[in-house]
Scaffold this motif. Structure first.
Motif: not given
Length: 112
Positions: A1-11, A86-103
């Protein structure tokens, strides 16, 4: 997944940031399609699916995908496994740092 997509999900999860974890769990257990729709047979029904295909099929049409994803990120964090939100565990692991940065969140689970 791209960083932009992950950031969008986190937002998109920001709207859930102050919902207590026990309320998220209640909503996911009550309204999550995977909690009751596949009681007899899993959605893969013996087919060989990729993790992405399984996540898409399992969560298709579920009304609480965001709540489920937020709950899993809070409670499992980087130790996530399976299909959640609706995400795989790998996708969620990639998302996790972006999610943490959201506050801050209302609370994070015991494993965060």
């Amino acid at each position: 997944m791209t960083d932009d997509r992950l950031i969008g999900i986190a937002w998109s999860l920001d709207r859930l940031r102050w919902v207590p974890t026990d309320q998220l769990a209640e909503v996911v257990e009550r309204d999550g399609l995977c909690m009751w729709a596949f009681t007899n047979e899993p959605p893969d029904a013996g087919e060989e699916l990729t993790d992405h295909e399984l996540a898409a099929r399992t969560c298709a049409g579920c009304p609480v995908q965001d709540e489920c994803l937020e709950l899993e990120l809070r409670t499992a964090g980087e130790n996530t496994t399976g299909v959640w939100g609706a995400l795989t565990d790998d996708d969620r692991r990639e998302l996790y740092p972006h999610w943490l940065r959201r506050g801050d969140r209302f609370e994070r689970g015991p494993r965060s």
